[in-house]
Design an enzyme around this catalytic site. Structure first.
Site, PDB file in Angstrom:
ATOM      1  N   THR A  96     -54.537 -71.888 -25.326  1.00 24.17           N
ATOM      2  CA  THR A  96     -53.734 -73.169 -24.939  1.00 24.17           C
ATOM      3  C   THR A  96     -54.457 -73.833 -27.092  1.00 24.17           C
ATOM      4  O   THR A  96     -54.712 -72.823 -27.789  1.00 24.17           O
ATOM      5  CB  THR A  96     -54.788 -73.765 -24.016  1.00 24.17           C
ATOM      6  OG1 THR A  96     -56.320 -73.284 -24.767  1.00 24.17           O
ATOM      7  CG2 THR A  96     -54.770 -73.755 -23.019  1.00 24.17           C
ATOM      8  N   THR A  98     -57.077 -75.149 -29.325  1.00 20.99           N
ATOM      9  CA  THR A  98     -58.140 -75.278 -29.632  1.00 20.99           C
ATOM     10  C   THR A  98     -58.397 -73.220 -30.024  1.00 20.99           C
ATOM     11  O   THR A  98     -58.783 -73.206 -30.221  1.00 20.99           O
ATOM     12  CB  THR A  98     -58.758 -75.946 -29.151  1.00 20.99           C
ATOM     13  OG1 THR A  98     -58.772 -77.488 -29.559  1.00 20.99           O
ATOM     14  CG2 THR A  98     -60.674 -75.812 -30.226  1.00 20.99           C
ATOM     15  N   CYS A  99     -57.966 -73.046 -28.178  1.00 19.42           N
ATOM     16  CA  CYS A  99     -59.087 -71.605 -28.259  1.00 19.42           C
ATOM     17  C   CYS A  99     -57.934 -70.762 -28.920  1.00 19.42           C
ATOM     18  O   CYS A  99     -58.527 -69.690 -29.623  1.00 19.42           O
ATOM     19  CB  CYS A  99     -58.704 -71.161 -26.439  1.00 19.42           C
ATOM     20  SG  CYS A  99     -59.256 -72.764 -25.619  1.00 19.42           S
ATOM     21  N   SER A 100     -56.609 -71.190 -29.290  1.00 19.39           N
ATOM     22  CA  SER A 100     -55.911 -69.866 -29.996  1.00 19.39           C
ATOM     23  C   SER A 100     -56.404 -70.187 -31.544  1.00 19.39           C
ATOM     24  O   SER A 100     -55.864 -69.440 -32.341  1.00 19.39           O
ATOM     25  CB  SER A 100     -54.573 -70.142 -29.041  1.00 19.39           C
ATOM     26  OG  SER A 100     -54.420 -69.722 -28.524  1.00 19.39           O
TER      27      SER A 100
END
Length: 234
Positions: A96, A98-100
């Site tokens: 996803t 922001t996570c990445s």
């Protein structure tokens, strides 16, 4: 003619039976199938509390010429946290945005500095299975530990909480079904876990919002964690 009348009667009875069942009423079918989260699963653990001791289904490297040289290994919360001081950051999902783009890369870049501040290991947790977590780590450019028996990557270690057991035990479970189609995932947070107890906890937004439109990212980042670790070291 008698056969046709009989078939019609059966069809009408069957249709009425479905219509009388609330699970089949138009507009209510999806609601009846949604995941029902227990209140305890969505009430965040407090600082000083014991983290849940659950079993994670992980994959470890084995001696093999196969293109997928891994086998299953059960790893418990105690294996990760007992007798150690660890940093854990949890996020809604592998791959996803922001996570990445920010969350995982920030901790990967700060890995050595975090360890220099009295931390034994850094873990990233998500409600995804072991296969997804490994592929995400590779896509992120993390250096894989290829020694036999290794359980992931050289720096930040990825924990697959596929059944959301740890997430529920931490009180961090949330549904993103109508908002993103995710279903049950972890709310974004970061924590310092010291010998199975929560030493410090950073929860985005101050608490969990079910089917949240925004995905806040302000206090669980690596920078905020470093500030805390430095202050705790003084």
């Amino acid at each position: 003619m008698k056969l046709s009348i009989t078939c019609l009667a059966v069809a009408l009875v069957s249709t009425n039976a479905f219509s009388a069942n609330p699970a089949f009423v138009a507009g209510q079918v999806c609601d009846s199938l949604k995941t029902k989260l227990e209140p305890a699963w969505t009430t965040p653990i407090e600082e000083g509390g014991d983290v849940p001791n659950v079993t994670f289904k992980t994959r470890v490297r084995i001696e093999s010429e196969d293109e997928n040289p891994f086998d299953w290994k059960d790893v418990t919360s105690e294996d990760y946290f007992k007798g150690k001081r660890a940093v854990v950051f949890s996020l809604p999902g592998a791959f996803t945005p922001t996570c990445s783009s920010t969350h995982l890369p920030g901790y990967e870049d700060a890995y050595e500095e975090i360890l220099s501040l009295g931390v034994d290991e850094v873990y990233c947790l998500s409600v995804n299975d072991a296969f997804v977590m490994r592929q995400w780590g590779l896509k992120q450019g993390l250096t894989e530990d290829k020694t036999i028996g290794a359980n992931g990557f050289e720096k930040v270690k990825l924990i697959p909480d596929g059944a959301a057991l740890f997430t529920r035990g931490m009180g961090m479970s949330c549904n993103w079904d109508t908002e993103r189609g995710f279903g049950e995932r972890s709310w974004r947070y970061a924590a310092v876990i010291n010998d199975m107890k929560v030493e410090k906890l950073f929860i985005e937004g101050g608490g969990i919002t079910q089917n949240s439109g925004p995905d806040p990212f302000e206090v669980s980042d690596a920078g905020t964690m470093l500030e805390y670790l430095k202050s705790a070291a003084n």
